[in-house]
Structures are given as C-alpha cells and as structure tokens.
Design a protein around this motif. Structure first.
Motif, PDB file in Angstrom:
ATOM      1  N   LYS A   8       0.846  -1.193   0.000  1.00  0.00           N
ATOM      2  CA  LYS A   8       0.000   0.000   0.000  1.00  0.00           C
ATOM      3  C   LYS A   8       0.876   1.237   0.000  1.00  0.00           C
ATOM      4  O   LYS A   8       1.789   1.376   0.814  1.00  0.00           O
ATOM      5  N   PHE A   9       0.617   2.132  -0.963  1.00  0.00           N
ATOM      6  CA  PHE A   9       1.267   3.437  -1.004  1.00  0.00           C
ATOM      7  C   PHE A   9       0.250   4.435  -1.503  1.00  0.00           C
ATOM      8  O   PHE A   9      -0.419   4.165  -2.490  1.00  0.00           O
ATOM      9  N   PRO A  10       0.074   5.550  -0.879  1.00  0.00           N
ATOM     10  CA  PRO A  10       0.774   5.997   0.333  1.00  0.00           C
ATOM     11  C   PRO A  10       0.029   5.589   1.594  1.00  0.00           C
ATOM     12  O   PRO A  10      -1.188   5.511   1.604  1.00  0.00           O
ATOM     13  N   VAL A  11       0.779   5.317   2.623  1.00  0.00           N
ATOM     14  CA  VAL A  11       0.260   5.217   3.979  1.00  0.00           C
ATOM     15  C   VAL A  11       0.789   6.464   4.667  1.00  0.00           C
ATOM     16  O   VAL A  11       1.992   6.629   4.821  1.00  0.00           O
ATOM     17  N   THR A  12      -0.108   7.359   5.043  1.00  0.00           N
ATOM     18  CA  THR A  12       0.287   8.661   5.565  1.00  0.00           C
ATOM     19  C   THR A  12       0.253   8.658   7.084  1.00  0.00           C
ATOM     20  O   THR A  12      -0.784   8.382   7.691  1.00  0.00           O
ATOM     21  N   GLY A  16       2.327  13.553   8.464  1.00  0.00           N
ATOM     22  CA  GLY A  16       2.275  13.833   7.043  1.00  0.00           C
ATOM     23  C   GLY A  16       3.262  13.041   6.205  1.00  0.00           C
ATOM     24  O   GLY A  16       3.217  13.097   4.978  1.00  0.00           O
ATOM     25  N   THR A  17       4.145  12.292   6.822  1.00  0.00           N
ATOM     26  CA  THR A  17       5.122  11.486   6.097  1.00  0.00           C
ATOM     27  C   THR A  17       4.409  10.352   5.370  1.00  0.00           C
ATOM     28  O   THR A  17       3.567   9.671   5.946  1.00  0.00           O
ATOM     29  N   GLU A  18       4.772  10.162   4.107  1.00  0.00           N
ATOM     30  CA  GLU A  18       4.176   9.090   3.324  1.00  0.00           C
ATOM     31  C   GLU A  18       5.128   7.900   3.260  1.00  0.00           C
ATOM     32  O   GLU A  18       6.316   8.052   2.993  1.00  0.00           O
ATOM     33  N   ARG A  20       5.479   3.527   2.115  1.00  0.00           N
ATOM     34  CA  ARG A  20       4.935   2.350   1.449  1.00  0.00           C
ATOM     35  C   ARG A  20       5.047   1.220   2.459  1.00  0.00           C
ATOM     36  O   ARG A  20       6.110   1.010   3.056  1.00  0.00           O
ATOM     37  N   VAL A  38      10.334   4.277   2.462  1.00  0.00           N
ATOM     38  CA  VAL A  38      10.100   5.680   2.132  1.00  0.00           C
ATOM     39  C   VAL A  38      10.457   5.885   0.665  1.00  0.00           C
ATOM     40  O   VAL A  38      11.289   5.169   0.113  1.00  0.00           O
ATOM     41  N   LYS A  39       9.823   6.884   0.078  1.00  0.00           N
ATOM     42  CA  LYS A  39      10.066   7.188  -1.332  1.00  0.00           C
ATOM     43  C   LYS A  39      11.429   7.846  -1.495  1.00  0.00           C
ATOM     44  O   LYS A  39      11.805   8.716  -0.727  1.00  0.00           O
TER      45      LYS A  39
END
Length: 116
Positions: A8-12, A16-18, A20, A38-39
């Motif tokens: 699952k992306f994004p998991v916030t 506010g950090t996104e 996966r 993290v991206k």
C-alpha cells in the motif's frame, strides 16, 4: 488459504510522512512480516525498517483466524513512532550528559587546586 503479499502506497502518518507498507503473510501458522519503505528522491523506495509478528500474539486483531491488516499496520506505525521518540529521548540524554561532563572538566581546569 493462499499466501498474501500486499503493498500500500501511500500510507500517511499523522505527521504527514508518506510510507509504502508491504505485508508478507505466508499462511503456515507462522509469522507475518511488515516492511516500511520511504520514497526516494529520484525513483523507487528505500526500506527503513521491518518487523516479524508472531501470528499467535495477534489475537486482539484476529477474527476467525484472519488478521486485520489495517489494524496490524496501525500497530506497526505506532510502534515505529514510539521507537523514534525513545531514540530521540535517549540521544538527548546522551547530549545532556556530555554537556555536564564538559562543564565538570571546565570547572576542574579553572580550579586553583586549593583544598579548603
């Protein structure tokens, strides 16, 4: 039941950090692996942490032998942020201790050597 591999992306996060999140659940009565990524700035993702959960210890989020993956990720993220807070507090204690040591060294160096 078959094996489960879900992403699952994004998991916030609340800040506010996104992230996966990847869950690997090989159904043999064993563990469930949760990975957090993290991206990257350019492309792709970088793994920052992961954890193996023992299925037998997830009774509070399991119903009829099926784990609630949403609750599992929420628990994982809560534990991840608690670990970050603990690490930051530990680092601050280390910084404070180093500052106290430095102050003690400076007091010793400034001391005239007389015992009263």
């Amino acid at each position: 039941m078959s094996d489960v591999l879900i992403t699952k992306f994004p998991v916030t996060a609340p800040d506010g950090t996104e992230f996966r999140v990847k869950i690997e659940d090989v159904y043999d009565g064993g563990d469930i692996r949760v990975l957090l990524h993290v991206k990257r700035k350019r492309f792709g993702f970088r793994k920052i942490t992961g954890y193996w959960y023992d299925r037998r210890k997830l009774d509070d989020i399991t119903e009829e032998g099926v784990v609630d993956y949403v609750a599992l990720v929420q628990r994982f993220m809560s534990e991840y942020y608690a670990g970050l807070a603990y690490g930051a507090a530990r680092d601050q204690l280390r910084i404070d201790k180093d500052a106290r040591k430095q102050a003690a060294v400076e007091r010793f160096n400034a001391w005239d050597g007389r015992i009263e």
